[in-house]
Design a protein around this motif. Structure first.
Motif, PDB file in Angstrom:
ATOM      1  N   LYS A  37       0.810  -1.222   0.000  1.00  0.00           N
ATOM      2  CA  LYS A  37       0.000   0.000   0.000  1.00  0.00           C
ATOM      3  C   LYS A  37       0.841   1.268   0.000  1.00  0.00           C
ATOM      4  O   LYS A  37       0.357   2.336  -0.379  1.00  0.00           O
ATOM      5  CB  LYS A  37      -0.949   0.008   1.205  1.00  0.00           C
ATOM      6  CG  LYS A  37      -0.281   0.067   2.557  1.00  0.00           C
ATOM      7  CD  LYS A  37      -1.303   0.032   3.669  1.00  0.00           C
ATOM      8  CE  LYS A  37      -0.642   0.044   5.043  1.00  0.00           C
ATOM      9  NZ  LYS A  37       0.118   1.287   5.298  1.00  0.00           N
ATOM     10  N   ASP A  38       2.094   1.176   0.415  1.00  0.00           N
ATOM     11  CA  ASP A  38       2.980   2.334   0.403  1.00  0.00           C
ATOM     12  C   ASP A  38       3.697   2.498  -0.930  1.00  0.00           C
ATOM     13  O   ASP A  38       4.512   3.411  -1.094  1.00  0.00           O
ATOM     14  CB  ASP A  38       4.006   2.221   1.532  1.00  0.00           C
ATOM     15  CG  ASP A  38       3.353   2.282   2.907  1.00  0.00           C
ATOM     16  OD1 ASP A  38       2.434   3.101   3.087  1.00  0.00           O
ATOM     17  OD2 ASP A  38       3.751   1.509   3.798  1.00  0.00           O
TER      18      ASP A  38
ATOM     19  N   THR B   5      -3.897   2.049  -2.801  1.00  0.00           N
ATOM     20  CA  THR B   5      -3.665   3.479  -2.640  1.00  0.00           C
ATOM     21  C   THR B   5      -3.136   4.089  -3.932  1.00  0.00           C
ATOM     22  O   THR B   5      -2.773   3.386  -4.877  1.00  0.00           O
ATOM     23  CB  THR B   5      -2.631   3.718  -1.537  1.00  0.00           C
ATOM     24  OG1 THR B   5      -1.416   3.049  -1.915  1.00  0.00           O
ATOM     25  CG2 THR B   5      -3.102   3.185  -0.191  1.00  0.00           C
TER      26      THR B   5
END
Length: 250
Positions: free
Chosen positions: A69-70, A106
């Motif tokens: 997600k990062d 994301t």
């Protein structure tokens, strides 16, 4: 170029050695396939590899790359090792897995997946097809979820991750219906919802453009359906989608 966390060594993710491996060539690569792990975003590449090797008996983690997600990119089987992600397309398609569930992807994650796609095209010297797991023949699955599926169908836009260009002005031809039908509960976050919300705001409705189709979005949908004499069911399907672009503002 993209930054990829290696399997082993300093800064690597401590991957197990594969039991065996089969390689292919860039001439045989024709596609790029997006997956999701369908688990929590706290999963690690090593946990996924252990499940694939111990639980499924595979020789290695099934994917060529994984993205969290990062936006961190992890080397799986790599560019030219045949994966185990979408038979019978493992030789022809590079498989990239987002670590998370539907709606978890994301902006950073989507940008990294797009960067991998662009790098794959550069290495292949051609444009690979953009695909998602459930869209491949012989693969009846909901993977990679509605959000990432819609994002791939929209062309995998890099700017803003899953965001889309400004909506066309009302009265123009509606873009192709991307699905899925927007309905709640349960409240879900999808690229289809984000695109529809952006178009409704462009028409003058007071609505958040966040991709979450919840009670507030359903109220706008019902009011719009009543105004346009559509079936008032609170669902954004093909008819309501088309009217959101093509019906005149009244």
């Amino acid at each position: 170029m993209v930054t990829i966390i290696s399997r082993t060594g300093s800064g690597g993710w401590n991957a197990r050695s594969p039991r065996n491996r089969t390689t292919t060539t860039w001439s045989r690569r024709t596609g790029f396939t997006v997956h999701y792990s369908a688990g929590p975003t706290t999963q690690t590449p090593r946990q996924i590899q252990d499940f694939h090797m111990n639980g499924r008996g595979w020789s290695d983690v099934g994917y060529n790359f994984l993205v969290d997600k990062d936006g961190r990119i992890y080397e799986g089987r790599g560019w030219l090792t045949v994966g185990a992600h979408a038979a019978p397309h493992n030789t022809s398609h590079i498989g990239v897995c987002f670590i998370g569930r539907d709606g978890d992807a994301t902006t950073a994650a989507k940008r990294s997946i797009r960067a991998l796609y662009d790098e794959a095209n550069r290495r292949a010297g051609k444009t690979l097809s953009r695909t998602w797991h459930g869209g491949l023949s012989g693969n009846s699955t909901s993977c990679p979820g509605a959000d990432l599926r819609s994002w791939v169908q929209a062309g995998m836009p890099a700017s803003g991750g899953g965001s889309t260009p400004p909506p066309p002005k009302p009265g123009t031809k509606a873009p192709a219906w991307p699905g899925p039908i927007l309905i709640q509960p349960p409240v879900k976050k999808t690229e289809t919802a984000r695109r529809w919300q952006a178009q409704m705001r462009g028409r003058g409705w007071s609505i958040d453009v966040d991709g979450w189709y919840g009670p507030a979005s359903e109220r706008v949908c019902r009011q719009f359906q009543a105004e346009k004499k559509l079936s008032v069911d609170g669902r954004v399907g093909p008819d309501t989608w088309r009217a959101s672009w093509e019906a005149p503002i009244t």
